[in-house]
Design a protein around this motif. Structure first.
Motif, PDB file in Angstrom:
ATOM      1  N   GLU A 116      19.522 -11.910  69.562  1.00 24.66           N
ATOM      2  CA  GLU A 116      18.065 -12.026  69.588  1.00 24.66           C
ATOM      3  C   GLU A 116      17.536 -11.660  70.972  1.00 24.66           C
ATOM      4  N   LEU A 117      18.198 -12.130  71.996  1.00 23.97           N
ATOM      5  CA  LEU A 117      17.797 -11.809  73.363  1.00 23.97           C
ATOM      6  C   LEU A 117      17.929 -10.319  73.633  1.00 23.97           C
ATOM      7  N   ASP A 118      18.981  -9.699  73.097  1.00 28.75           N
ATOM      8  CA  ASP A 118      19.149  -8.253  73.245  1.00 28.75           C
ATOM      9  C   ASP A 118      17.960  -7.504  72.655  1.00 28.75           C
ATOM     10  N   ALA A 119      17.534  -7.919  71.462  1.00 29.27           N
ATOM     11  CA  ALA A 119      16.413  -7.258  70.789  1.00 29.27           C
ATOM     12  C   ALA A 119      15.114  -7.447  71.570  1.00 29.27           C
ATOM     13  N   ALA A 120      14.901  -8.663  72.081  1.00 34.08           N
ATOM     14  CA  ALA A 120      13.693  -8.929  72.857  1.00 34.08           C
ATOM     15  C   ALA A 120      13.688  -8.108  74.152  1.00 34.08           C
ATOM     16  N   HIS A 121      14.853  -8.038  74.790  1.00 36.09           N
ATOM     17  CA  HIS A 121      14.962  -7.261  76.021  1.00 36.09           C
ATOM     18  C   HIS A 121      14.712  -5.782  75.758  1.00 36.09           C
ATOM     19  N   ALA A 122      15.200  -5.289  74.632  1.00 35.63           N
ATOM     20  CA  ALA A 122      14.980  -3.889  74.279  1.00 35.63           C
ATOM     21  C   ALA A 122      13.500  -3.589  74.075  1.00 35.63           C
ATOM     22  N   ALA A 123      12.739  -4.616  73.671  1.00 32.41           N
ATOM     23  CA  ALA A 123      11.291  -4.447  73.496  1.00 32.41           C
ATOM     24  C   ALA A 123      10.533  -4.619  74.812  1.00 32.41           C
TER      25      ALA A 123
END
Length: 224
Positions: free
Chosen positions: A187-194
């Motif tokens: 989830e953190l990876d996805a948020a960081h990618a955004a």
């Protein structure tokens, strides 16, 4: 500069065990009776219609309950399931059978961040109504006035970059102004990618560290 904080619930503000050992069994135990008694309710009927749309066929109440119980066993993040669980939990909260769990450091941190002018938002796979119930019925009182908004799977999956991009559009802030808190690395990876800033909560041995993100054992260790 951080202007808003977006937080997960399970393993972040609240215990995973509370959700899996208390909330899920309560919903499953009361599911069939609730569906029989509340089938005429518009929200319940809409959720049942959504279940039928997903499985692609008409279902009786018992058949729908079979599907929903299977989804519970699979921990499936299906929106109609989450909606119905939230409705069932509301009955439990209203009767006093349930009380929302938050870690002891959560209320003070939320109140501190709110007082300092940070906008607070929730993003969880549980329905928005279920999120409000957890924070509205804690041992520390009603925490819902601290939050400016809530997001669930209707905006997208929690491991998808597009979900966080959509949240940023909704709250009207650039990614670098928003800190996302979660215990789940994907989830953190996805948020960081955004474009969001991130911090992983490692509250217990269930959390799997992801060294790509700053980490904290509790909210008191988070420095904005």
């Amino acid at each position: 500069m951080i202007k808003a904080i977006l937080t997960d619930i399970e393993g972040t503000t609240s215990s995973i065990d509370f959700v899996h050992d208390t909330l899920f069994p309560y919903a499953q135990q009361h599911l069939r009776r609730f569906l029989r008694e509340q089938a005429g309710d518009d929200a319940v009927q809409q959720a049942l219609d959504d279940v039928e749309a997903i499985v692609g066929q008409d279902l009786s109440i018992n058949e729908a309950a079979d599907v929903l119980e299977q989804w519970i066993a699979e921990d499936r993040k299906a929106t109609p399931l989450k909606t119905l669980q939230g409705l069932i939990w509301k009955v439990g909260y209203d009767s006093g059978e349930l009380q929302g769990h938050v870690y002891a450091d959560t209320p003070a941190a939320l109140q501190r961040w709110h007082a300092n002018g940070h906008k607070l938002y929730v993003y969880s796979s549980g329905s928005v109504d279920a999120q409000k119930l957890i924070f509205g019925h804690t041992a520390y009182g009603d925490l819902t006035p601290l939050f400016s908004g809530y997001f669930d799977t209707r905006i997208g999956g929690k491991r998808e970059r597009s979900s966080y991009t959509a949240i940023l559009r909704e709250i009207g802030l650039p990614g670098e102004a928003v800190l996302f808190l979660s215990d789940i690395g994907a989830e953190l990876d996805a948020a960081h990618a955004a474009g969001m800033r991130t911090c992983q909560l490692l509250r217990d041995d269930k959390a799997m560290p992801n060294d790509a993100h700053p980490q904290a054992r509790d909210f008191d260790e988070i420095r904005l």
